[in-house]
Design an enzyme around this catalytic site. Structure first.
Site, PDB file in Angstrom:
ATOM      1  N   ASP A   7       0.858  -1.179   0.000  1.00  0.00           N
ATOM      2  CA  ASP A   7       0.000   0.000   0.000  1.00  0.00           C
ATOM      3  C   ASP A   7       0.893   1.228   0.000  1.00  0.00           C
ATOM      4  OD1 ASP A   7      -2.471   1.539   0.344  1.00  0.00           O
ATOM      5  OD2 ASP A   7      -1.787   1.893   2.389  1.00  0.00           O
ATOM      6  N   SER A   8       0.288   2.395  -0.196  1.00  0.00           N
ATOM      7  CA  SER A   8       1.048   3.636  -0.172  1.00  0.00           C
ATOM      8  C   SER A   8       1.536   3.986   1.229  1.00  0.00           C
ATOM      9  CB  SER A   8       0.192   4.787  -0.702  1.00  0.00           C
ATOM     10  OG  SER A   8      -0.944   4.975   0.124  1.00  0.00           O
ATOM     11  N   TYR A  39      -0.892   8.229  -2.531  1.00  0.00           N
ATOM     12  CA  TYR A  39      -0.989   7.944  -3.958  1.00  0.00           C
ATOM     13  C   TYR A  39      -2.164   8.695  -4.596  1.00  0.00           C
ATOM     14  CZ  TYR A  39       2.239   3.888  -3.892  1.00  0.00           C
ATOM     15  OH  TYR A  39       3.334   3.058  -3.802  1.00  0.00           O
ATOM     16  N   GLY A  40      -3.116   9.098  -3.761  1.00  0.00           N
ATOM     17  CA  GLY A  40      -4.379   9.615  -4.266  1.00  0.00           C
ATOM     18  C   GLY A  40      -4.316  10.896  -5.060  1.00  0.00           C
ATOM     19  N   CYS A  70      -4.409  -1.308  -1.943  1.00  0.00           N
ATOM     20  CA  CYS A  70      -4.555   0.127  -2.154  1.00  0.00           C
ATOM     21  C   CYS A  70      -5.556   0.317  -3.278  1.00  0.00           C
ATOM     22  CB  CYS A  70      -3.204   0.750  -2.519  1.00  0.00           C
ATOM     23  SG  CYS A  70      -3.284   2.484  -3.003  1.00  0.00           S
ATOM     24  N   ASN A  71      -6.627   1.036  -3.000  1.00  0.00           N
ATOM     25  CA  ASN A  71      -7.651   1.238  -4.020  1.00  0.00           C
ATOM     26  C   ASN A  71      -7.147   2.114  -5.159  1.00  0.00           C
ATOM     27  OD1 ASN A  71     -10.705   0.333  -3.141  1.00  0.00           O
ATOM     28  ND2 ASN A  71      -9.335   0.584  -1.399  1.00  0.00           N
ATOM     29  N   THR A  72      -6.316   3.109  -4.841  1.00  0.00           N
ATOM     30  CA  THR A  72      -5.784   3.974  -5.886  1.00  0.00           C
ATOM     31  C   THR A  72      -4.900   3.179  -6.837  1.00  0.00           C
ATOM     32  OG1 THR A  72      -5.861   5.928  -4.448  1.00  0.00           O
ATOM     33  CG2 THR A  72      -4.429   6.040  -6.375  1.00  0.00           C
ATOM     34  N   GLU A 149      -3.155   8.757   8.560  1.00  0.00           N
ATOM     35  CA  GLU A 149      -1.700   8.649   8.673  1.00  0.00           C
ATOM     36  C   GLU A 149      -1.181   9.381   9.915  1.00  0.00           C
ATOM     37  OE1 GLU A 149       0.661   7.159   6.644  1.00  0.00           O
ATOM     38  OE2 GLU A 149      -0.777   6.293   5.230  1.00  0.00           O
ATOM     39  N   CYS A 180     -11.046   2.951   0.038  1.00  0.00           N
ATOM     40  CA  CYS A 180      -9.634   3.197   0.365  1.00  0.00           C
ATOM     41  C   CYS A 180      -9.343   2.368   1.603  1.00  0.00           C
ATOM     42  CB  CYS A 180      -9.387   4.675   0.638  1.00  0.00           C
ATOM     43  SG  CYS A 180      -7.698   5.052   1.198  1.00  0.00           S
ATOM     44  N   THR A 181      -8.208   1.697   1.622  1.00  0.00           N
ATOM     45  CA  THR A 181      -7.932   0.788   2.740  1.00  0.00           C
ATOM     46  C   THR A 181      -7.607   1.527   4.032  1.00  0.00           C
ATOM     47  OG1 THR A 181      -5.653   0.554   1.918  1.00  0.00           O
ATOM     48  CG2 THR A 181      -7.245  -1.143   1.289  1.00  0.00           C
ATOM     49  N   HIS A 182      -7.422   2.847   3.957  1.00  0.00           N
ATOM     50  CA  HIS A 182      -7.294   3.641   5.179  1.00  0.00           C
ATOM     51  C   HIS A 182      -8.646   3.811   5.878  1.00  0.00           C
ATOM     52  CE1 HIS A 182      -3.499   4.835   3.286  1.00  0.00           C
ATOM     53  NE2 HIS A 182      -3.142   5.457   4.388  1.00  0.00           N
TER      54      HIS A 182
END
Length: 263
Positions: A7-8, A39-40, A70-72, A149, A180-182
């Site tokens: 992931d980012s 990444y978004g 990561c969805n992006t 984050e 988004c995985t966040h």
């Protein structure tokens, strides 16, 4: 069995946690590209370059499968990556659409994600191919990633941002994809804002179920080895490990610094 996850930043840890709960006795290698988060707000070309570099590293570790947590990256990079990456690849978008389709009663489904994910139209396009009866309403929530984050998971500022972003979805959907995985780390606030009548679909959980269903076959299961998680970050590895333990509650050791080649 050895699975690579990337992931980012820290968001993919939600996918790792789901995978650890479904794919027992598996070795995991997690890469958080913390040097390039988020990444978004980046182009497809740039995100694809980062993803290729991470995949090259994971392939040197002899992984059997790679999860783009990561969805992006799933939206922007997966279409190109799947054409020339030999290792089995999993992404976030199709599983989430599939889960949402089974949960919605009105076919009115919302999607929230980064600017890049929403602008790509990946969720709407996938729904059109996979379950055309769904009516997708998409909203970009760019500040959610930096708030996660920074560990501001229940802060008043995060609640105010959620109120602002989610206002267009109120009363219009019965199911919301956390694209988004966040975002699963903000599920409590999101539920409070939208109300109990809206079901949340975690792309992390949906993807983990697909990974398990694909890999946990009779011919594969006996090959599984003892559980182990190796964490790598492209910047500030101690922060990744601390977040994994504190916010995601994963039983992990220290993270290692990873210098990606080819960037």
């Amino acid at each position: 069995m050895k699975i690579g996850v990337f992931d980012s930043g820290v968001g993919g840890l939600t996918v790792l946690k789901e995978l650890m709960g479904t794919c027992a006795n598996t070795q995991f290698i997690y890469v958080g590209d913390t040097a390039h988060v988020p990444y978004g707000n980046k182009s497809a070309q740039v995100v694809t370059g980062y993803a290729r570099a991470i995949i090259r590293f994971l392939e040197t570790q002899k992984v059997d499968a790679i999860v783009i947590a990561c969805n992006t990256a799933s939206a922007l990079a997966y279409p190109a990556l799947k054409k020339n990456v030999q290792t089995l690849l999993f992404e976030m978008i199709e599983p989430a659409i599939g889960t949402a389709a089974t949960l919605t009663k009105t076919n009115c489904v919302g999607v929230i994600g980064t600017r890049a994910t929403i602008a790509s139209g990946a969720y709407a396009l996938t729904a059109k191919k996979q379950t055309p009866q769904l009516i997708i309403t998409s909203v970009a929530c760019p500040l959610f990633v930096p708030l996660v984050e920074e560990g501001m998971l229940s802060h008043a500022i995060t609640r105010a941002v959620a109120e602002l972003y989610l206002a267009p979805l109120k009363g219009k959907i019965d199911t919301l994809i956390l694209g988004c995985t966040h975002y699963p780390l903000l599920a409590s606030i999101i539920s409070q804002v939208l109300g109990k009548g809206v079901r949340l679909v975690s792309s992390a959980q949906a993807a983990a179920q697909v990974v398990h269903a694909t890999l946990a076959r009779p011919k594969v299961e006996p090959m599984l080895k003892s559980s182990h998680v190796a964490l790598y970050a492209t910047d500030e590895p101690s922060r990744l490990a601390e977040f994994a333990r504190r916010a995601v509650r994963l039983p992990v050791g220290e993270a290692h610094l990873l210098h990606l080649s080819g960037l």
